[in-house]
Design a protein around this motif. Structure first.
Motif, mmCIF file in Angstrom:
data_model
loop_
_atom_site.group_PDB
_atom_site.id
_atom_site.type_symbol
_atom_site.label_atom_id
_atom_site.label_comp_id
_atom_site.label_asym_id
_atom_site.label_seq_id
_atom_site.Cartn_x
_atom_site.Cartn_y
_atom_site.Cartn_z
ATOM 1 N N SER A 63 0.854 -1.192 0.000
ATOM 2 C CA SER A 63 0.000 0.000 0.000
ATOM 3 C C SER A 63 0.890 1.242 0.000
ATOM 4 O O SER A 63 2.112 1.141 0.194
ATOM 5 C CB SER A 63 -0.884 0.032 1.258
ATOM 6 N N GLY A 64 0.277 2.394 -0.162
ATOM 7 C CA GLY A 64 1.024 3.646 -0.062
ATOM 8 C C GLY A 64 1.536 3.865 1.351
ATOM 9 O O GLY A 64 2.632 4.407 1.550
ATOM 10 N N THR A 65 0.744 3.438 2.321
ATOM 11 C CA THR A 65 1.176 3.562 3.718
ATOM 12 C C THR A 65 2.399 2.680 3.959
ATOM 13 O O THR A 65 3.365 3.102 4.607
ATOM 14 C CB THR A 65 0.020 3.156 4.656
ATOM 15 N N LEU A 68 5.449 4.423 2.607
ATOM 16 C CA LEU A 68 5.966 5.459 3.515
ATOM 17 C C LEU A 68 6.712 4.830 4.686
ATOM 18 O O LEU A 68 7.791 5.287 5.070
ATOM 19 C CB LEU A 68 4.808 6.326 4.039
ATOM 20 N N SER A 89 -2.756 17.149 4.461
ATOM 21 C CA SER A 89 -2.555 16.001 3.577
ATOM 22 C C SER A 89 -3.544 14.920 3.977
ATOM 23 O O SER A 89 -4.278 15.049 4.963
ATOM 24 C CB SER A 89 -1.128 15.454 3.704
ATOM 25 N N PHE A 90 -3.511 13.808 3.221
ATOM 26 C CA PHE A 90 -4.227 12.618 3.661
ATOM 27 C C PHE A 90 -3.572 12.126 4.947
ATOM 28 O O PHE A 90 -2.361 12.263 5.137
ATOM 29 C CB PHE A 90 -4.168 11.536 2.574
ATOM 30 N N ALA A 92 -2.486 9.411 6.154
ATOM 31 C CA ALA A 92 -1.355 8.467 6.162
ATOM 32 C C ALA A 92 0.006 9.148 6.125
ATOM 33 O O ALA A 92 0.989 8.581 6.604
ATOM 34 C CB ALA A 92 -1.476 7.499 4.986
ATOM 35 N N SER A 93 0.079 10.365 5.545
ATOM 36 C CA SER A 93 1.378 11.051 5.481
ATOM 37 C C SER A 93 1.952 11.205 6.889
ATOM 38 O O SER A 93 3.151 11.033 7.101
ATOM 39 C CB SER A 93 1.233 12.434 4.832
ATOM 40 N N VAL A 137 4.501 16.399 0.315
ATOM 41 C CA VAL A 137 3.371 15.751 -0.362
ATOM 42 C C VAL A 137 2.981 16.570 -1.588
ATOM 43 O O VAL A 137 2.773 17.783 -1.489
ATOM 44 C CB VAL A 137 2.151 15.649 0.584
ATOM 45 N N ASP A 163 6.061 12.073 -0.806
ATOM 46 C CA ASP A 163 4.793 11.340 -0.810
ATOM 47 C C ASP A 163 4.085 11.729 -2.106
ATOM 48 O O ASP A 163 3.462 12.789 -2.202
ATOM 49 C CB ASP A 163 3.957 11.702 0.426
ATOM 50 N N ALA A 165 1.788 9.843 -3.616
ATOM 51 C CA ALA A 165 0.638 8.932 -3.736
ATOM 52 C C ALA A 165 -0.436 9.481 -4.678
ATOM 53 O O ALA A 165 -1.147 8.717 -5.316
ATOM 54 C CB ALA A 165 0.034 8.671 -2.355
ATOM 55 N N GLN A 166 -0.538 10.829 -4.743
ATOM 56 C CA GLN A 166 -1.591 11.431 -5.569
ATOM 57 C C GLN A 166 -1.045 11.963 -6.896
ATOM 58 O O GLN A 166 -1.788 12.580 -7.648
ATOM 59 C CB GLN A 166 -2.260 12.580 -4.790
ATOM 60 N N SER A 188 0.918 5.226 -4.198
ATOM 61 C CA SER A 188 -0.184 4.340 -3.800
ATOM 62 C C SER A 188 -0.995 3.954 -5.023
ATOM 63 O O SER A 188 -1.186 4.768 -5.930
ATOM 64 C CB SER A 188 -1.100 5.068 -2.808
ATOM 65 N N TYR A 190 -4.074 2.562 -4.390
ATOM 66 C CA TYR A 190 -5.418 2.450 -3.821
ATOM 67 C C TYR A 190 -6.414 2.804 -4.933
ATOM 68 O O TYR A 190 -6.121 3.639 -5.787
ATOM 69 C CB TYR A 190 -5.535 3.420 -2.632
ATOM 70 N N LYS A 193 -6.840 6.261 -6.600
ATOM 71 C CA LYS A 193 -5.695 7.011 -7.155
ATOM 72 C C LYS A 193 -5.713 6.979 -8.678
ATOM 73 O O LYS A 193 -6.411 6.175 -9.282
ATOM 74 C CB LYS A 193 -4.377 6.432 -6.630
ATOM 75 N N GLY A 201 -2.227 -1.434 -2.983
ATOM 76 C CA GLY A 201 -0.904 -1.562 -3.582
ATOM 77 C C GLY A 201 -0.110 -0.293 -3.381
ATOM 78 O O GLY A 201 -0.687 0.778 -3.155
HETATM 79 C C1 PLP Z 1 -3.543 7.503 -0.533
HETATM 80 C C2 PLP Z 1 -2.461 8.251 0.129
HETATM 81 C C3 PLP Z 1 -1.553 7.612 0.995
HETATM 82 C C4 PLP Z 1 -1.688 6.204 1.462
HETATM 83 O O1 PLP Z 1 -1.851 5.270 0.499
HETATM 84 P P1 PLP Z 1 -2.638 3.885 0.831
HETATM 85 O O2 PLP Z 1 -2.364 3.076 -0.378
HETATM 86 O O3 PLP Z 1 -4.065 4.244 1.021
HETATM 87 O O4 PLP Z 1 -2.030 3.323 2.053
HETATM 88 C C5 PLP Z 1 -0.519 8.379 1.508
HETATM 89 N N1 PLP Z 1 -0.404 9.680 1.230
HETATM 90 C C6 PLP Z 1 -1.261 10.321 0.421
HETATM 91 C C7 PLP Z 1 -1.036 11.770 0.134
HETATM 92 C C8 PLP Z 1 -2.336 9.630 -0.136
HETATM 93 O O5 PLP Z 1 -3.192 10.281 -0.919
#
Ligand code: PLP
Length: 390
Positions: A63-65, A68, A89-90, A92-93, A137, A163, A165-166, A188, A190, A193, A201
């Motif tokens: 995952s994205g988490t 990180l 941010s989301f 998880a950051s 991010v 980060d 992820a986006q 990420s 997810y 995304k 993933g």
């Molecule tokens: C989605 C996201 C994550 C985490 O990704 P996951 O795959 O949901 O764990 C981390 N940081 C940002 C900015 C995100 O948008």
């Protein structure tokens, strides 16, 4: 006449229907191979994504988490350490930092980028005594300008983690894709995304072969050759089924991103024609009470994970309701700064983060996914203007 279809924030069912045969063949291939976790499919995806992201190495994970946490662990960020990250941010950051036992130190954001600035990083770093990394991010798919942020990280003597992820595929003004500027880039897959898996993933990118090897080991319990564990890692492996789905979708990512950009340009033009200004002008500076995303320095490329406007805080909830009545979905990313989350109350700066808090009150994401039809975009614009021009 039947009511027109809802304008959705995301339409993965339509994306999957268009790729149906290819996706089914890829999934059946994995099932027939019997290799379900890591293996050749994941390795092929890693090579393709390293090429796409223009980095020497790419390590796929759960995952994205996970990405990180793997990056932070590989950079030796642990209990009692401090990591600079944006207040906006989301979750998880900052969540990933806290799960390391480290402390997220929140920096305020710039209204134009919704990201950290050299000045906000320096200010947040002032109170630090165990700073180990800077995490930036690229929010909403908008690439930050990395060079000045890397200068600050160097000044502070710590590595920078992106980060991204986006923001897969976005380029900053240097022309380089995000994920390759700092020590490690984190992505990420997810399903919401831009490059969406059929589940969870993630990915780490890096140009450093030693970091890549350590991240690859950490994602599989820290296991080295002959089942020897020189350090404790995670179970953060990627499924072969996810890799197969992502490999079918990756060749479509550029055209999908172009579609997102075209939608964003359509919104920008329609809102500007109605008197909107861009996010560099405060909302009370006149014109239509709506701010579009601020322009980027060429040849940078925004990938519009979200198309986010700013509207007056006092009218946002009513605008969302007005859009919903007209069959238009919208969403608030994010309603609170990370320092305003109950679990981070201890990490909140005494003076708050004014720009982060204003963003949390004013941002609104409108549908921008690649499946959006031109008439749907027109319906969104009409519904927004009907409310705000009144
Ligand atoms: C989605 C996201 C994550 C985490 O990704 P996951 O795959 O949901 O764990 C981390 N940081 C940002 C900015 C995100 O948008």
């Amino acid at each position: 006449m039947p009511a027109p279809a809802r304008v959705r924030m995301l339409d993965l069912a339509a994306q999957h229907a268009a790729l149906g045969d290819e996706l089914r063949a890829a999934l059946e291939g994995v099932l027939a191979s019997g290799q379900l976790v890591l293996g050749p499919e994941v390795e092929a995806l890693e090579r393709e994504l390293a090429d796409f992201c223009e980095t020497a190495h790419a390590v796929a994970c759960g995952s994205g988490t996970d990405a990180l946490r793997l990056a932070l662990t590989a950079l030796d960020v642990g209990a009692g350490d401090e990591v600079l990250c944006p207040g906006f941010s989301f979750f998880a950051s900052a969540g990933a930092i806290a799960l390391q036992g480290a402390r997220p130190v929140f920096a305020d954001v710039d209204p134009a980028s919704c990201g950290v600035t050299p000045a906000s990083l320096r200010q947040a770093a002032r109170g630090c005594s165990r700073l180990r990394a800077v995490l930036v991010v690229h929010l909403y798919g908008r690439p930050l300008e990395l060079a000045p942020l890397l200068d600050v990280a160097r000044e502070l003597g710590v590595p920078l983690i992106e980060d991204a992820a986006q923001a897969i595929g976005a380029r900053d003004a240097s022309g380089r894709r995000v994920g390759g500027h700092g020590a490690v880039g984190c992505f990420s897959f997810y399903p919401t995304k831009n490059l969406a898996g059929a589940g969870e993933g993630g990915l780490c990118t890096t140009d450093d072969p030693a970091l890549a090897a350590r991240i690859a080991r950490l994602r599989n319990h820290g296991q080295g050759p002959d089942q020897r564990h020189v350090e404790v890692g995670f179970n953060a492996r990627m499924d072969a089924l996810q890799a197969a789905v992502l490999r079918v979708k990756l060749p479509h990512l550029e055209p999908w991103t172009e579609a997102r950009r075209a939608h964003a340009a359509g919104y920008d033009a329609a809102f500007a024609a109605a008197g909107a200004r861009d996010a560099r002008a405060p909302l009370d500076a006149g014109g239509l009470p709506l701010r579009t995303p601020a322009p980027l320095v060429a040849p940078a490329g925004h990938v519009y994970h979200q198309y986010v406007v700013r509207v007056p805080a006092a009218r946002r909830a009513a605008l969302i309701a007005h859009l919903a009545e007209r069959g238009v979905e919208s969403a608030v990313y994010y309603p609170l700064g990370l320092h305003q989350q109950p679990c981070f109350a201890d990490a909140a700066p005494a003076a708050g983060l004014p720009a982060t808090e204003a963003a949390a009150r004013e941002v609104l994401a409108l549908p921008v996914h690649e499946q959006l039809a031109p008439d749907q975009l027109g319906r969104v614009v009409d519904a927004v203007l009907e409310f705000l021009s009144a």
